[in-house]
Design an enzyme around this catalytic site. Sequence first.
Site, PDB file in Angstrom:
ATOM      1  N   GLY A  46       0.872  -1.167   0.000  1.00 42.26           N
ATOM      2  CA  GLY A  46       0.000   0.000   0.000  1.00 42.26           C
ATOM      3  C   GLY A  46       0.905   1.211   0.000  1.00 42.26           C
ATOM      4  N   GLU A  47       0.600   2.179   0.821  1.00 41.43           N
ATOM      5  CA  GLU A  47       1.436   3.369   0.926  1.00 41.43           C
ATOM      6  C   GLU A  47       1.992   3.394   2.346  1.00 41.43           C
ATOM      7  OE1 GLU A  47       2.160   4.981  -1.867  1.00 41.43           O
ATOM      8  OE2 GLU A  47       3.608   5.949  -0.551  1.00 41.43           O
ATOM      9  N   SER A  48       3.297   3.163   2.460  1.00 42.08           N
ATOM     10  CA  SER A  48       3.864   2.994   3.805  1.00 42.08           C
ATOM     11  C   SER A  48       3.735   4.256   4.651  1.00 42.08           C
ATOM     12  CB  SER A  48       5.318   2.536   3.716  1.00 42.08           C
ATOM     13  OG  SER A  48       6.053   3.408   2.907  1.00 42.08           O
ATOM     14  N   CYS A  78       5.973  -5.571   0.403  1.00 44.54           N
ATOM     15  CA  CYS A  78       6.133  -4.244  -0.211  1.00 44.54           C
ATOM     16  C   CYS A  78       6.090  -3.145   0.862  1.00 44.54           C
ATOM     17  CB  CYS A  78       5.109  -4.062  -1.311  1.00 44.54           C
ATOM     18  SG  CYS A  78       5.641  -2.833  -2.503  1.00 44.54           S
ATOM     19  N   ARG A 105      12.796   3.048  -0.344  1.00 46.54           N
ATOM     20  CA  ARG A 105      11.457   3.099  -0.943  1.00 46.54           C
ATOM     21  C   ARG A 105      11.531   3.532  -2.406  1.00 46.54           C
ATOM     22  NH1 ARG A 105       8.061   7.236   1.585  1.00 46.54           N
ATOM     23  NH2 ARG A 105       6.385   6.169   0.498  1.00 46.54           N
ATOM     24  N   ILE A 134       5.416  -3.395  -7.670  1.00 52.42           N
ATOM     25  CA  ILE A 134       4.634  -2.176  -7.908  1.00 52.42           C
ATOM     26  C   ILE A 134       5.222  -1.050  -7.067  1.00 52.42           C
ATOM     27  CG2 ILE A 134       2.348  -1.123  -7.770  1.00 52.42           C
ATOM     28  CD1 ILE A 134       1.189  -4.002  -7.879  1.00 52.42           C
ATOM     29  N   HIS A 171       4.681  -8.635  -4.536  1.00 58.99           N
ATOM     30  CA  HIS A 171       3.317  -8.859  -4.047  1.00 58.99           C
ATOM     31  C   HIS A 171       2.858 -10.291  -4.294  1.00 58.99           C
ATOM     32  CE1 HIS A 171       1.949  -4.694  -3.176  1.00 58.99           C
ATOM     33  NE2 HIS A 171       2.916  -4.382  -4.020  1.00 58.99           N
ATOM     34  N   GLU A 173       0.500 -11.751  -2.994  1.00 59.40           N
ATOM     35  CA  GLU A 173      -0.978 -11.820  -2.910  1.00 59.40           C
ATOM     36  C   GLU A 173      -1.644 -11.448  -4.231  1.00 59.40           C
ATOM     37  OE1 GLU A 173       0.850  -9.397  -1.963  1.00 59.40           O
ATOM     38  OE2 GLU A 173      -0.195  -7.483  -2.184  1.00 59.40           O
TER      39      GLU A 173
HETATM   40  N1  GLN Z   1       5.743   2.820  -2.931  1.00 56.68           N
HETATM   41  C1  GLN Z   1       5.053   2.363  -1.759  1.00 56.68           C
HETATM   42  C2  GLN Z   1       5.677   2.943  -0.494  1.00 56.68           C
HETATM   43  O1  GLN Z   1       6.739   3.463  -0.536  1.00 56.68           O
HETATM   44  C3  GLN Z   1       5.047   0.857  -1.672  1.00 56.68           C
HETATM   45  C4  GLN Z   1       4.301   0.305  -2.853  1.00 56.68           C
HETATM   46  C5  GLN Z   1       3.559  -0.955  -2.575  1.00 56.68           C
HETATM   47  O2  GLN Z   1       3.340  -1.359  -1.440  1.00 56.68           O
HETATM   48  N2  GLN Z   1       3.101  -1.540  -3.642  1.00 56.68           N
HETATM   49  O3  GLN Z   1       5.078   2.873   0.533  1.00 56.68           O
END
Ligand code: GLN
Length: 192
Positions: A46-48, A78, A105, A134, A171, A173
């Site tokens: 997701g978005e960390s 991720c 990241r 991703i 990923h 999943e």
């Molecule tokens: N770019 C996202 C981050 O830095 C990670 C991307 C992902 O979890 N697919 O949090």
Amino acid sequence: MRIGVLASQGAFVEHIAILHQLKVETLPVRLPQELMGLDGLIIPGGESTSISRLMLGYNLTNEIRNLAKNGLPILGTCAGMILLAKELSDLDVEPLGLMDIVVRRNAFGRQVDSFETELSIPVLGEKPFPGVFIRAPLIEQANSEVETLARLANGIIVATRQGKLLASAFHPELTNDLRFHQYFLDIVAGHC
Ligand code: GLN
């Protein structure tokens, strides 16, 4: 066996679907009390930055740190891997600091934000594993207690294990291949 999936933000639904396919009792986790009685936890992609803020806001950060220090197995994929790291080359995120890795990241730049490649992951057997990346992070450094499970063809480390902690830059999943999750469940069960 009961596995929690952190459901603050990101690709938690896909992890839950895989665990259902593996016939494991699964619980979405948004609040600290939902961590009680779990045998393992998955922190999704997701978005960390968002996930770390939500974890702090809902008092999950210290709770998860304490449970991990007492042996709770955790899989981070991720953004989840970013959160497991001891050190980040980025100050926007407060990681849990559990796994002895240094993570960068968004390491693959804009032009190749996302890609797929077959990975050799010997602990999963000979058949290559579909690596879905991703806006992925990479592991810049894995310290001596950390086992490297997979690398890209250019040598970059993309999956690691330290004790009961498991991390992937990709990923699992988002594939139909259940082996990475099965490997995590084997760790949870104490089989490997
Ligand atoms: N770019 C996202 C981050 O830095 C990670 C991307 C992902 O979890 N697919 O949090």
